[in-house]
Write a protein that holds these residues in place. Sequence first.
Motif, PDB file in Angstrom:
ATOM      1  N   ALA A 154       0.823  -1.219   0.000  1.00  0.00           N
ATOM      2  CA  ALA A 154       0.000   0.000   0.000  1.00  0.00           C
ATOM      3  C   ALA A 154       0.854   1.265   0.000  1.00  0.00           C
ATOM      4  O   ALA A 154       0.532   2.249   0.656  1.00  0.00           O
ATOM      5  N   GLY A 155       1.996   1.205  -0.740  1.00  0.00           N
ATOM      6  CA  GLY A 155       2.770   2.430  -0.920  1.00  0.00           C
ATOM      7  C   GLY A 155       3.679   2.767   0.240  1.00  0.00           C
ATOM      8  O   GLY A 155       3.430   3.742   0.954  1.00  0.00           O
ATOM      9  N   ALA A 156       4.709   1.957   0.456  1.00  0.00           N
ATOM     10  CA  ALA A 156       5.716   2.267   1.488  1.00  0.00           C
ATOM     11  C   ALA A 156       7.036   1.622   1.060  1.00  0.00           C
ATOM     12  O   ALA A 156       7.146   0.401   1.038  1.00  0.00           O
ATOM     13  N   TYR A 157       8.022   2.465   0.749  1.00  0.00           N
ATOM     14  CA  TYR A 157       9.328   1.977   0.279  1.00  0.00           C
ATOM     15  C   TYR A 157       9.978   1.056   1.303  1.00  0.00           C
ATOM     16  O   TYR A 157      10.598   0.055   0.958  1.00  0.00           O
ATOM     17  N   ILE A 158       9.801   1.377   2.588  1.00  0.00           N
ATOM     18  CA  ILE A 158      10.474   0.597   3.632  1.00  0.00           C
ATOM     19  C   ILE A 158      10.014  -0.869   3.611  1.00  0.00           C
ATOM     20  O   ILE A 158      10.727  -1.759   4.082  1.00  0.00           O
ATOM     21  N   CYS A 159       8.831  -1.127   3.054  1.00  0.00           N
ATOM     22  CA  CYS A 159       8.335  -2.512   3.031  1.00  0.00           C
ATOM     23  C   CYS A 159       9.157  -3.407   2.117  1.00  0.00           C
ATOM     24  O   CYS A 159       8.937  -4.621   2.072  1.00  0.00           O
ATOM     25  N   GLY A 160      10.118  -2.851   1.376  1.00  0.00           N
ATOM     26  CA  GLY A 160      11.057  -3.689   0.626  1.00  0.00           C
ATOM     27  C   GLY A 160      12.091  -4.322   1.547  1.00  0.00           C
ATOM     28  O   GLY A 160      12.679  -5.356   1.219  1.00  0.00           O
ATOM     29  N   GLU A 161      12.331  -3.703   2.685  1.00  0.00           N
ATOM     30  CA  GLU A 161      13.261  -4.277   3.673  1.00  0.00           C
ATOM     31  C   GLU A 161      12.581  -5.533   4.223  1.00  0.00           C
ATOM     32  O   GLU A 161      11.413  -5.500   4.607  1.00  0.00           O
ATOM     33  N   GLU A 162      13.319  -6.645   4.243  1.00  0.00           N
ATOM     34  CA  GLU A 162      12.642  -7.932   4.413  1.00  0.00           C
ATOM     35  C   GLU A 162      11.829  -8.070   5.698  1.00  0.00           C
ATOM     36  O   GLU A 162      10.745  -8.664   5.688  1.00  0.00           O
ATOM     37  N   SER A 163      12.325  -7.510   6.814  1.00  0.00           N
ATOM     38  CA  SER A 163      11.556  -7.688   8.051  1.00  0.00           C
ATOM     39  C   SER A 163      10.348  -6.753   8.069  1.00  0.00           C
ATOM     40  O   SER A 163       9.290  -7.106   8.598  1.00  0.00           O
ATOM     41  N   ALA A 164      10.476  -5.570   7.442  1.00  0.00           N
ATOM     42  CA  ALA A 164       9.326  -4.668   7.327  1.00  0.00           C
ATOM     43  C   ALA A 164       8.282  -5.293   6.407  1.00  0.00           C
ATOM     44  O   ALA A 164       7.073  -5.186   6.636  1.00  0.00           O
ATOM     45  N   LEU A 165       8.766  -5.962   5.369  1.00  0.00           N
ATOM     46  CA  LEU A 165       7.861  -6.650   4.439  1.00  0.00           C
ATOM     47  C   LEU A 165       7.032  -7.698   5.193  1.00  0.00           C
ATOM     48  O   LEU A 165       5.816  -7.821   5.008  1.00  0.00           O
ATOM     49  N   ILE A 166       7.701  -8.423   6.079  1.00  0.00           N
ATOM     50  CA  ILE A 166       7.000  -9.466   6.829  1.00  0.00           C
ATOM     51  C   ILE A 166       5.960  -8.850   7.764  1.00  0.00           C
ATOM     52  O   ILE A 166       4.829  -9.319   7.867  1.00  0.00           O
ATOM     53  N   GLU A 167       6.341  -7.751   8.424  1.00  0.00           N
ATOM     54  CA  GLU A 167       5.376  -7.060   9.283  1.00  0.00           C
ATOM     55  C   GLU A 167       4.148  -6.647   8.467  1.00  0.00           C
ATOM     56  O   GLU A 167       3.016  -6.823   8.887  1.00  0.00           O
ATOM     57  N   SER A 168       4.413  -6.106   7.286  1.00  0.00           N
ATOM     58  CA  SER A 168       3.321  -5.644   6.427  1.00  0.00           C
ATOM     59  C   SER A 168       2.452  -6.823   5.978  1.00  0.00           C
ATOM     60  O   SER A 168       1.226  -6.734   5.942  1.00  0.00           O
ATOM     61  N   LEU A 169       3.120  -7.932   5.649  1.00  0.00           N
ATOM     62  CA  LEU A 169       2.387  -9.157   5.259  1.00  0.00           C
ATOM     63  C   LEU A 169       1.457  -9.607   6.376  1.00  0.00           C
ATOM     64  O   LEU A 169       0.411 -10.199   6.119  1.00  0.00           O
ATOM     65  N   GLU A 170       1.861  -9.354   7.609  1.00  0.00           N
ATOM     66  CA  GLU A 170       1.045  -9.765   8.757  1.00  0.00           C
ATOM     67  C   GLU A 170      -0.029  -8.735   9.079  1.00  0.00           C
ATOM     68  O   GLU A 170      -0.711  -8.830  10.091  1.00  0.00           O
ATOM     69  N   GLY A 171      -0.148  -7.708   8.220  1.00  0.00           N
ATOM     70  CA  GLY A 171      -1.201  -6.714   8.407  1.00  0.00           C
ATOM     71  C   GLY A 171      -0.859  -5.640   9.417  1.00  0.00           C
ATOM     72  O   GLY A 171      -1.744  -5.078  10.055  1.00  0.00           O
ATOM     73  N   LYS A 172       0.440  -5.348   9.528  1.00  0.00           N
ATOM     74  CA  LYS A 172       0.851  -4.312  10.489  1.00  0.00           C
ATOM     75  C   LYS A 172       1.538  -3.158   9.762  1.00  0.00           C
ATOM     76  O   LYS A 172       1.722  -3.209   8.545  1.00  0.00           O
ATOM     77  N   ARG A 173       1.971  -2.143  10.527  1.00  0.00           N
ATOM     78  CA  ARG A 173       2.820  -1.094   9.954  1.00  0.00           C
ATOM     79  C   ARG A 173       4.076  -1.762   9.422  1.00  0.00           C
ATOM     80  O   ARG A 173       4.550  -2.742   9.999  1.00  0.00           O
ATOM     81  N   GLY A 174       4.648  -1.196   8.363  1.00  0.00           N
ATOM     82  CA  GLY A 174       5.865  -1.793   7.815  1.00  0.00           C
ATOM     83  C   GLY A 174       7.099  -1.270   8.529  1.00  0.00           C
ATOM     84  O   GLY A 174       7.941  -0.629   7.906  1.00  0.00           O
ATOM     85  N   ALA A 175       7.228  -1.563   9.804  1.00  0.00           N
ATOM     86  CA  ALA A 175       8.414  -1.117  10.554  1.00  0.00           C
ATOM     87  C   ALA A 175       9.382  -2.288  10.669  1.00  0.00           C
ATOM     88  O   ALA A 175       8.963  -3.400  11.016  1.00  0.00           O
ATOM     89  N   PRO A 176      10.661  -2.061  10.364  1.00  0.00           N
ATOM     90  CA  PRO A 176      11.625  -3.167  10.436  1.00  0.00           C
ATOM     91  C   PRO A 176      11.681  -3.778  11.831  1.00  0.00           C
ATOM     92  O   PRO A 176      11.459  -3.093  12.832  1.00  0.00           O
ATOM     93  N   ARG A 177      11.984  -5.062  11.865  1.00  0.00           N
ATOM     94  CA  ARG A 177      12.114  -5.758  13.145  1.00  0.00           C
ATOM     95  C   ARG A 177      13.560  -5.696  13.618  1.00  0.00           C
ATOM     96  O   ARG A 177      14.474  -5.526  12.809  1.00  0.00           O
ATOM     97  N   ASP A 178      13.729  -5.902  14.922  1.00  0.00           N
ATOM     98  CA  ASP A 178      15.090  -6.081  15.447  1.00  0.00           C
ATOM     99  C   ASP A 178      15.581  -7.441  15.016  1.00  0.00           C
ATOM    100  O   ASP A 178      14.817  -8.404  15.016  1.00  0.00           O
ATOM    101  N   ARG A 179      16.834  -7.516  14.636  1.00  0.00           N
ATOM    102  CA  ARG A 179      17.391  -8.820  14.249  1.00  0.00           C
ATOM    103  C   ARG A 179      18.717  -9.043  14.959  1.00  0.00           C
ATOM    104  O   ARG A 179      19.476  -8.078  15.086  1.00  0.00           O
ATOM    105  N   PRO A 180      19.092 -10.269  15.369  1.00  0.00           N
ATOM    106  CA  PRO A 180      18.319 -11.500  15.264  1.00  0.00           C
ATOM    107  C   PRO A 180      17.080 -11.472  16.158  1.00  0.00           C
ATOM    108  O   PRO A 180      17.041 -10.620  17.047  1.00  0.00           O
ATOM    109  N   PRO A 181      16.125 -12.431  15.949  1.00  0.00           N
ATOM    110  CA  PRO A 181      16.194 -13.522  14.977  1.00  0.00           C
ATOM    111  C   PRO A 181      15.953 -13.043  13.543  1.00  0.00           C
ATOM    112  O   PRO A 181      15.176 -12.116  13.329  1.00  0.00           O
TER     113      PRO A 181
END
Length: 618
Positions: free
Chosen positions: A352-379
């Motif tokens: 839905a229009g957010a460049y940050i969602c290309g970052e893999e953990s943000a993408l996953i958050e977005s896939l789960e129906g949340k804001r596309g904010a990157p996750r802390d890694r690890p894991p």
Amino acid sequence: MLPNLFMRASLTMRSIMNISCADAIGDIIEELQADRSRLMDVALAVQHRFGHISKDSVKAISALLGIHPVEIEDMVSFYAFLDQEPRGRNRIRLSNTPISLMKGAMDVACAFEEVLDLKLGETSSDFEFTLEWTSDIGMADQEPAALINDMILTGLTPSDVPGIIVSLRRLKDKDDLPPFPPKAAHAALIPKAIVHHSLVQSGPLLSGRLDPAAGIKAALNMPPEKVIEEMTASKLRGRGGAGFPTGMKWRLTRKSEGEEHYVLCNADEGEPGTFKDRMLLAEFPDLVFDGMTIAGYALGSRQGIIYLRGEYACLWEPLQAALQIRREQGLLGSNICGDAGFDFDIRIQLGAGAYICGEESALIESLEGKRGAPRDRPPFPTERGYLQEPSAVDNVETYACAARIMERGAAWFASFGTKQSAGTKLMCVSGDCARPGVYEVPFGITLNELLDLCGAPADTAYVQMSGPSGQAVAPKDFGRRIAYEDLSTGGSTMIFGPQRDVLDVALQFAKFFVDESCGWCTPCRVGTTLLKQGMEKIVDGRASLADISATEALANTVARMSRCGLGQTAPNPILTTMRNFPEIYEARLAREKFTSLTALDDALREAIEVQGREPVEV
Ligand SMILES: Cc1cc2nc3c(=O)[nH]c(=O)nc-3n(C[C@H](O)[C@H](O)[C@H](O)COP(=O)(O)O)c2cc1C
Ligand code: SF4
């Protein structure tokens, strides 16, 4: 009496509206068989149905999906393509990248403003039109381009604009808008709503007929672990930019324990100047689906998901149709290719229009129906990704390569390219050149050779490699080789002739990062804004040498202190132009020296003379 009656009538109207809104949302949720993790689909469908996501809609979604309203509002407010307030039924988004601006986007924008009698950023009083800028829409080879609702319009000129508006008004009379899921049929009714073929030069990856089953059958003939060994032997590295070895990623994902394993395809392609993934999905979807299916077998996964950027909604229908054909051919679904027990299917998740969602953990958050904010890694996602299960996130091109590797062999793939960069690379060429488009080239060719291929002028001033998050390459470095060990790239190649303003382009990119920062961490949220302000001062010729040094120091801090790749690479356009073009920065230094106190006294005396008035003591 009258006010009471009026109040009762409006209450009744309101409850009718509430009921119909809740009913419609209930239908949407039922049709999508949505649970909490499909909030993005629900939000997109509500946005398309009602034009925005009102408080009533939020309440209805909350009641039906059992999500707190604050969480829904938090998510909705994050995405550019979701609105909390009503906007125009026709949403006109004009691409404002440096490439579109140099191809005439400003004139096109002025024409829209004139015909609609609207300023950019405004909505018409009848809520028919909203006109606004947007960042890259994946059309750098066909600019100026626009996204109108879900249609992409390319090669726009000011004279196209009246016809476009007339056609959009006609669509309203047919009550055909807004479409969800996106309907390609509307495109035929609007002038310039056409996406031209982008592939200019194909190589080993894209040449030759593809037997959709060949790679999958070859994979099914060996144990899953052997498929991963083939990937490792091929030396395939991820094509999304970072170049992580694909075999290793698949091995890590397979060995992670989980109830499910997921194959995720990153089709967010938000890096300005990149459009190869759009081309692959439009022209070679089977190659990508094959690669995902092979990954499904190798990882022991039953589910693949393509995260398709919202800007590519026009691909929704053709991709769904291609997936359906594959199900009918036994290439998706149960017992794929007759292999008892190998079940795998693919679904598409629209962004839905957010460049940050290309970052893999943000993408996953977005896939789960949340804001596309990157996750802390690890894991890492390989361990805990989508729904906390092991997930391999790979780029569209990476999956296409994986399919060919299984079809033609690891040794065949490794025979192209260089020692550390096997295979070929899809390069997206745009800007000042005769033949923009996608070029498949072997890793190891020089930038000069690519510039020759696409007809770039001999006096090319510089090339922005790998998008704004990459680097500005000066002519002295055009002999460098395109490879992970030298000029590493995700594919974006923007060419700028001598007539372009290097510093202004760096400023445009600085603005891009301000808009796209997710705001989570201070170095990026505040730092990108300060960098933009620093660049504005420099471009305007108001900066001193100390200002330039301060901007450079700040850029280094933002790169070092930011939490994710976006902030870490946001200063690149500034740092690399400072490094490669110091003379241009120097020439733009403030000409006027700092005004001394004596000069201020002189100015004051002159003002007293002209006005004939003494200053008042306070
Ligand atoms: C801000 C940001 C945006 C990104 N955008 C994309 C993208 O649009 N597509 C992509 O494949 N990778 C993108 N990446 C890289 C992904 O995080 C990830 O590394 C990639 O999808 C892995 O796939 P690969 O191994 O096949 O390259 C982005 C990274 C960052 C930090
Ligand atoms: S670096 Fe930027 S995009 Fe990344 S988490 Fe921080 S604010 Fe968000």
